[in-house]
Write an enzyme that holds these catalytic residues in place. Structure first.
Site, PDB file in Angstrom:
ATOM      1  N   HIS A  99       0.832  -1.210   0.000  1.00  0.00           N
ATOM      2  CA  HIS A  99       0.000   0.000   0.000  1.00  0.00           C
ATOM      3  C   HIS A  99       0.864   1.257   0.000  1.00  0.00           C
ATOM      4  O   HIS A  99       0.612   2.188  -0.779  1.00  0.00           O
ATOM      5  CB  HIS A  99      -0.912   0.004   1.221  1.00  0.00           C
ATOM      6  CG  HIS A  99      -1.691   1.275   1.383  1.00  0.00           C
ATOM      7  ND1 HIS A  99      -2.893   1.505   0.758  1.00  0.00           N
ATOM      8  CD2 HIS A  99      -1.418   2.410   2.088  1.00  0.00           C
ATOM      9  CE1 HIS A  99      -3.331   2.718   1.071  1.00  0.00           C
ATOM     10  NE2 HIS A  99      -2.456   3.277   1.888  1.00  0.00           N
ATOM     11  N   GLU A 100       1.866   1.291   0.870  1.00  0.00           N
ATOM     12  CA  GLU A 100       2.733   2.473   0.925  1.00  0.00           C
ATOM     13  C   GLU A 100       3.512   2.646  -0.367  1.00  0.00           C
ATOM     14  O   GLU A 100       3.728   3.775  -0.830  1.00  0.00           O
ATOM     15  CB  GLU A 100       3.674   2.390   2.124  1.00  0.00           C
ATOM     16  CG  GLU A 100       2.972   2.355   3.476  1.00  0.00           C
ATOM     17  CD  GLU A 100       1.965   3.474   3.672  1.00  0.00           C
ATOM     18  OE1 GLU A 100       2.136   4.561   3.074  1.00  0.00           O
ATOM     19  OE2 GLU A 100       0.982   3.266   4.406  1.00  0.00           O
TER      20      GLU A 100
END
Length: 230
Positions: A99-100
Site C-alpha cells: 500500500h505504501e
C-alpha cells in the site's frame, strides 16, 4: 457553555465511531500479522520488489518506529515501514508495504489527487492549528461577532477538503497494491483476500475521518446561518 450541546453530541458520536474502527483495524492487523505469507517475503522485500517492478529507483525504504506508523513521504521519497511490517513476513506486512509503495507509484506517475493533497499540506497544517482556537472563540462570540464563526468555517473547510481528497488517494493506493500483489504472485488466494480485508479496514479510518469533518463543517454552517438570521 463554550460549546453547545449539538456540537458535543456530533463530536462524541464520531469520536466513538472512530475509536471502534481504529480498534477493528488493530484487531485485523494483529490477526493477519499471525498468518505467514506463503511467499515468505518480508515487508521490506515486498516493497523492494514492487518498486523495482515499476522502475522506481529513487525511493528509499526505511524502518520506522511504533505501530501502524507506516507512510510514504513524497518530499523525501521514502517509504517508512514500522518494525512489524519492515521485518515481518505476514499477510499484514505485505499488504501495508505494498500500500505504501502504491503511494510511491502514484508519485512517480504524477497521480493528480496525490498532487492536490500534497499541495494542500502547508495550508492544512496552518488551518489545523488555527481551528481549535477559532472554534472556541466562535461559539463564545457567535451572537455578537458571527464573522469569527465564518472564519472558523473557512479553516474547517480546508481540513475537510483535505480529508475528502485523501479518500481517492488511499483507495487508489490500495487498489494498486492489491493488483500488484496478485499479478506478481506475492499474495494470491487466501493471502490476497486477507490483504484486501486488512486494507479495507485501514481505508475505513479515512472514511470515518472524512465523514466526521464533513458533518462538523455542515453543522458549523448551520449554526452560522441561524445566527445571522436572528
Amino acid at each position: 457553555m463554550v460549546f453547545d450541546m449539538g456540537y458535543m453530541i456530533v463530536a462524541g458520536i464520531f469520536s466513538v465511531i472512530g475509536m471502534v474502527i481504529s480498534q477493528r483495524l488493530k484487531s485485523k492487523f494483529n490477526h493477519y500479522s499471525q498468518i505467514r505469507l506463503r511467499s515468505g517475503m518480508t515487508g521490506r522485500e515486498v516493497a523492494q520488489q514492487m518498486l523495482g517492478h515499476f522502475g522506481i529507483s529513487d525511493v528509499q525504504i526505511v524502518e520506522g518506529q511504533g505501530f501502524l506508523t507506516d507512510h510514504y513521504n513524497p518530499a523525501s521519497k521514502t517509504v517508512s515501514l514500522s518494525p512489524a511490517v519492515f521485518r515481518g513476513n505476514s499477510i499484514a506486512a505485505a499488504a501495508v508495504a505494498a500500500h505504501e509503495c502504491g503511494h510511491a507509484v502514484q508519485h512517480a506517475q504524477a497521480y493528480s489527487m496525490l498532487q492536490v493533497r500534497s499541495a494542500l499540506v502547508p495550508v492544512v497544517q496552518f488551518s489545523a492549528m488555527a481551528q481549535q482556537w477559532l472554534l472556541i472563540l466562535a461559539f463564545v462570540t457567535l451572537s455578537s461577532m458571527p464573522s469569527i464563526m465564518l472564519a472558523t468555517i473557512v479553516v474547517f473547510a480546508v481540513t475537510t477538503l483535505f480529508s475528502l481528497v485523501t479518500l481517492p488517494v488511499e483507495f487508489d493506493a490500495s487498489k494498486r497494491a492489491l493488483a500488484w500483489l496478485n499479478s506478481s504472485g506475492v499474495a494470491q488466494g487466501s493471502d490476497h483476500e486477507g490483504a484486501k480485508d486488512a486494507l479495507w479496514w485501514a481505508a475505513m479510518t479515512y472514511v470515518s475521518a472524512a465523514l466526521s469533518a464533513l458533518v462538523m463543517l455542515l453543522y458549523l454552517v448551520m449554526r452560522y446561518s441561524a445566527a445571522t438570521r436572528d
